[in-house]
Design a protein around this motif. Sequence first.
Motif, PDB file in Angstrom:
ATOM      1  N   LEU A  56       0.820  -1.217   0.165  1.00 32.77           N
ATOM      2  CA  LEU A  56       0.067  -0.160   0.004  1.00 32.77           C
ATOM      3  C   LEU A  56       0.809   1.280  -0.052  1.00 32.77           C
ATOM      4  CD1 LEU A  56      -2.876  -0.593   2.299  1.00 32.77           C
ATOM      5  CD2 LEU A  56      -2.998   0.025  -0.066  1.00 32.77           C
TER       6      LEU A  56
ATOM      7  N   LYS B 176      -8.842   1.172  10.926  1.00 31.92           N
ATOM      8  CA  LYS B 176     -10.016   1.644  11.293  1.00 31.92           C
ATOM      9  C   LYS B 176     -10.914   0.877  10.302  1.00 31.92           C
ATOM     10  CE  LYS B 176     -12.430   5.989   9.707  1.00 31.92           C
ATOM     11  NZ  LYS B 176     -12.569   5.677   8.326  1.00 31.92           N
TER      12      LYS B 176
ATOM     13  N   GLY C 126     -12.558   5.622   4.665  1.00 26.52           N
ATOM     14  CA  GLY C 126     -11.283   4.639   4.870  1.00 26.52           C
ATOM     15  C   GLY C 126     -11.542   3.389   3.915  1.00 26.52           C
TER      16      GLY C 126
ATOM     17  N   GLU D 179      -8.540   2.173   1.366  1.00 30.87           N
ATOM     18  CA  GLU D 179      -7.435   1.131   1.842  1.00 30.87           C
ATOM     19  C   GLU D 179      -7.770  -0.212   1.620  1.00 30.87           C
ATOM     20  OE1 GLU D 179      -6.175   2.225   6.022  1.00 30.87           O
ATOM     21  OE2 GLU D 179      -4.479   0.885   5.997  1.00 30.87           O
TER      22      GLU D 179
ATOM     23  N   LEU E 143      -9.920  -1.293  -0.693  1.00 29.77           N
ATOM     24  CA  LEU E 143      -9.906  -1.250  -2.092  1.00 29.77           C
ATOM     25  C   LEU E 143      -8.435  -1.558  -2.994  1.00 29.77           C
ATOM     26  CD1 LEU E 143     -12.359  -1.489  -4.112  1.00 29.77           C
ATOM     27  CD2 LEU E 143     -12.197   1.152  -4.478  1.00 29.77           C
ATOM     28  N   LEU E 144      -7.464  -0.769  -2.284  1.00 32.12           N
ATOM     29  CA  LEU E 144      -6.353  -0.541  -2.728  1.00 32.12           C
ATOM     30  C   LEU E 144      -5.466  -1.847  -2.347  1.00 32.12           C
ATOM     31  CD1 LEU E 144      -5.142   2.939  -2.410  1.00 32.12           C
ATOM     32  CD2 LEU E 144      -5.695   1.799  -4.387  1.00 32.12           C
ATOM     33  N   SER E 145      -5.892  -2.416  -1.446  1.00 35.24           N
ATOM     34  CA  SER E 145      -5.190  -3.660  -0.901  1.00 35.24           C
ATOM     35  C   SER E 145      -5.707  -4.961  -1.699  1.00 35.24           C
ATOM     36  CB  SER E 145      -5.423  -3.975   0.632  1.00 35.24           C
ATOM     37  OG  SER E 145      -6.719  -4.320   0.955  1.00 35.24           O
TER      38      SER E 145
ATOM     39  N   THR F  15      -2.044   3.062  -7.277  1.00 36.82           N
ATOM     40  CA  THR F  15      -2.390   1.706  -6.406  1.00 36.82           C
ATOM     41  C   THR F  15      -1.922   1.880  -4.746  1.00 36.82           C
ATOM     42  OG1 THR F  15      -0.494   0.936  -7.457  1.00 36.82           O
ATOM     43  CG2 THR F  15      -2.614   0.025  -8.291  1.00 36.82           C
ATOM     44  N   THR F  16      -1.148   2.833  -4.588  1.00 37.34           N
ATOM     45  CA  THR F  16      -0.690   2.985  -3.247  1.00 37.34           C
ATOM     46  C   THR F  16      -1.356   4.120  -2.412  1.00 37.34           C
ATOM     47  OG1 THR F  16       1.096   4.299  -3.929  1.00 37.34           O
ATOM     48  CG2 THR F  16       1.486   1.953  -3.865  1.00 37.34           C
ATOM     49  N   LEU F  17      -0.977   4.453  -1.200  1.00 41.30           N
ATOM     50  CA  LEU F  17      -1.452   5.317  -0.220  1.00 41.30           C
ATOM     51  C   LEU F  17      -0.637   6.697  -0.194  1.00 41.30           C
ATOM     52  CD1 LEU F  17      -3.036   3.405   2.504  1.00 41.30           C
ATOM     53  CD2 LEU F  17      -4.457   4.853   0.985  1.00 41.30           C
ATOM     54  N   ASP F  18       0.631   6.260  -0.968  1.00 38.58           N
ATOM     55  CA  ASP F  18       1.478   7.502  -0.841  1.00 38.58           C
ATOM     56  C   ASP F  18       1.410   8.533  -2.188  1.00 38.58           C
ATOM     57  OD1 ASP F  18       4.437   5.426  -1.362  1.00 38.58           O
ATOM     58  OD2 ASP F  18       2.801   5.654  -2.599  1.00 38.58           O
TER      59      ASP F  18
END
Lengths: 308, 378
Positions: free
Chosen positions: A54, A86, B210, B213, B215-217, B375-378
Amino acid sequence: MNARAIDVRGLNKSFGDRHVVRDVSIAVDTGRITGFLGPNGSGKTTTLRLLCGLLTPDSGEGTVLGMDFRARGDAIKRQTGYMTQKFSLYEDMTLEENLAFVARVHGLDNRRERVEDTLHRLGLFDRRQQLAGALSGGWKQRLALAAATLHQPRLLLLDEPTAGVDPKARREFWDEIHTLAAEGLTVLVSTHYMDEAERCHDIGYILYGRLIARGTADAIIRDSGLVTFLGEGPGIDRAAHLLARADGVLSASAFGAAVHVSGLKREALEAALVPWRKEPFRWSEVPPSLEDVFIQLMGRERDERYTS
Amino acid sequence: MTGSLPRILAVLLKEFTQLRRDRITYAMILVMPVMQLLIFGYAINMDPRHLPAAVLSHDTSTVADSVVAALERTGYVDVRYLPRSDEELDQLIRRGQVMLGITIPPDFTRRLLKGERPQILAEADASDPQAAAGALAAVSVLPTEALRHERLGLGAPRSTAPAFEVVVHRRYNPESRSPFHIVPGLLGIILSMTLVMMTAMAVTRERERGTMETLLSTPATPAEIMVGKLTPYVVVGLVQTVVVLGMARVLFSVPMARTPAGWLALACGIVLFIVGNLSLGYLISTLARSQLQAMQMSMFYMLPSIFLSGFAFPFLGLPPWARVLGEIIPVTHFLRIVRGALLKDQVLADMGNDLLALGLFVLAVAGAALGRSRTTLD
């Protein structure tokens, strides 16, 4: 088949000028449950997100599930279950709809059966028509576990899965985790609870982005070199904050009517206790608890940061 | 009462603190009125002038030049084209390149000199009745204003009576009924408003709750997520289109496309326009940090879409800078397509530029939205 489910070295991640994960190396054997401990903001969540793809690491190398974790993130994702801190499923969909969605997005066959099996396994079947948003904390967490394990991953990453969940639900959750591990699933779980840490096969303690202790609970306690005395007697709990400031004492905390006093040097610790070795107080040496060790680790790390 | 004052102050100060944190909201509150002021002050002209016109002269004398000069003196029209055939003139009007077409017949000068009061034909594009009225105002002065000197020089009888007649032809909307103009335009506004706003929150909502997260995983790629999220709204857009066009037909007797080719052209325009709006909404949702911000950005987009697209005011009456801005907005092109297909029997060949513009918009905006999805959170 690689015996190590996770074998990653030199993991680094910064957000702007905040260096959140520093040179973390993690090795986890297949089928083991590893607890990931550390105070808030120490980099636990970031490390888990790096491992499941991620977040992109600034540096680091190694394998997850036997695959190069930087190059084959997508393949790793398919075999990893990730449960967020969460609750992050759709609150305006029913349990069944949520699981059906997860099953579809993973492209699973026999979708209906798998969803029903999972609902039964986690005792959610009777609630399958409820909206996820209407569930209480314990049930939400169970649903999240169901969603994270539906595609039968080989690696399960759990980010503080039991925060805000009652003790009974927590116990059942951990029983389920152990059942899954016995079937060969590798689990990496972050937590703040010491009793949960003690239910893990291995523990890693992370502080300020650095992994500072690793091993089984017993090994960590043994290696700490910590000496702990238990003081009992009326009013001794009120002496805790005085003891904490004494030379040779690293930590002194009240536990009900008793007090745990820990230090690294036995002579200095005993000297500090002299004023309190009198009636009506009674003292005995006890093995340090995991919590004593972690509080000492936190203190030591802080001292090193200030002196270096 | 004195007791509640400190508490009011506490809430008030807290509110200011939060307002200060939300910079974009703040900026919007300031930028919106400035933009409105600029648009209303500089771009909008209730009495559009310098509308493009074409003059086709079948007469060989210099009489056409005089008509051109007289037309331009009115200030209402600029003669931009001098076509050589009826077909050419017809195409200029049908494709909306001119608002007014003047045709001078072959024997015009001869009959003028004989005092036979010849006729010239003025065709206005009444698909926009408001703009057509402006163009026709210019024409109405022609018989008294044009050719005064020429007639005297050629020895024609001195007379105050008009030397010739202008036959006015309001094409595409002979009764100048404004619903014919407004209702097809409204389709563009309705589609923009609902589709952009709905999808502007698509990603923002997942991030706020939230669920992004999770969905992206999963193995889903950004393109898969985008297509999956937008497709249901294509259906919503198509249903809206059918409802609006149905009501336009039943309630306002707005003409519909008359040939399969016309329907095909319309369908192409509608699909491109819907996809364009959805992509724009998606792009907004990757930029906005909260659903409120997404809402504000959508509103911000609607402002020029209403005023600079030719929906509320004639596009050709806007100043050049406003027209340049208008050309960037997909509604502008969609309005031309939908009005062209319904009122002017346009087919694909007539709307090539507008379809191309919509296509480019879709590519650019969808590409940008996809580029911003990770595809990532960053």
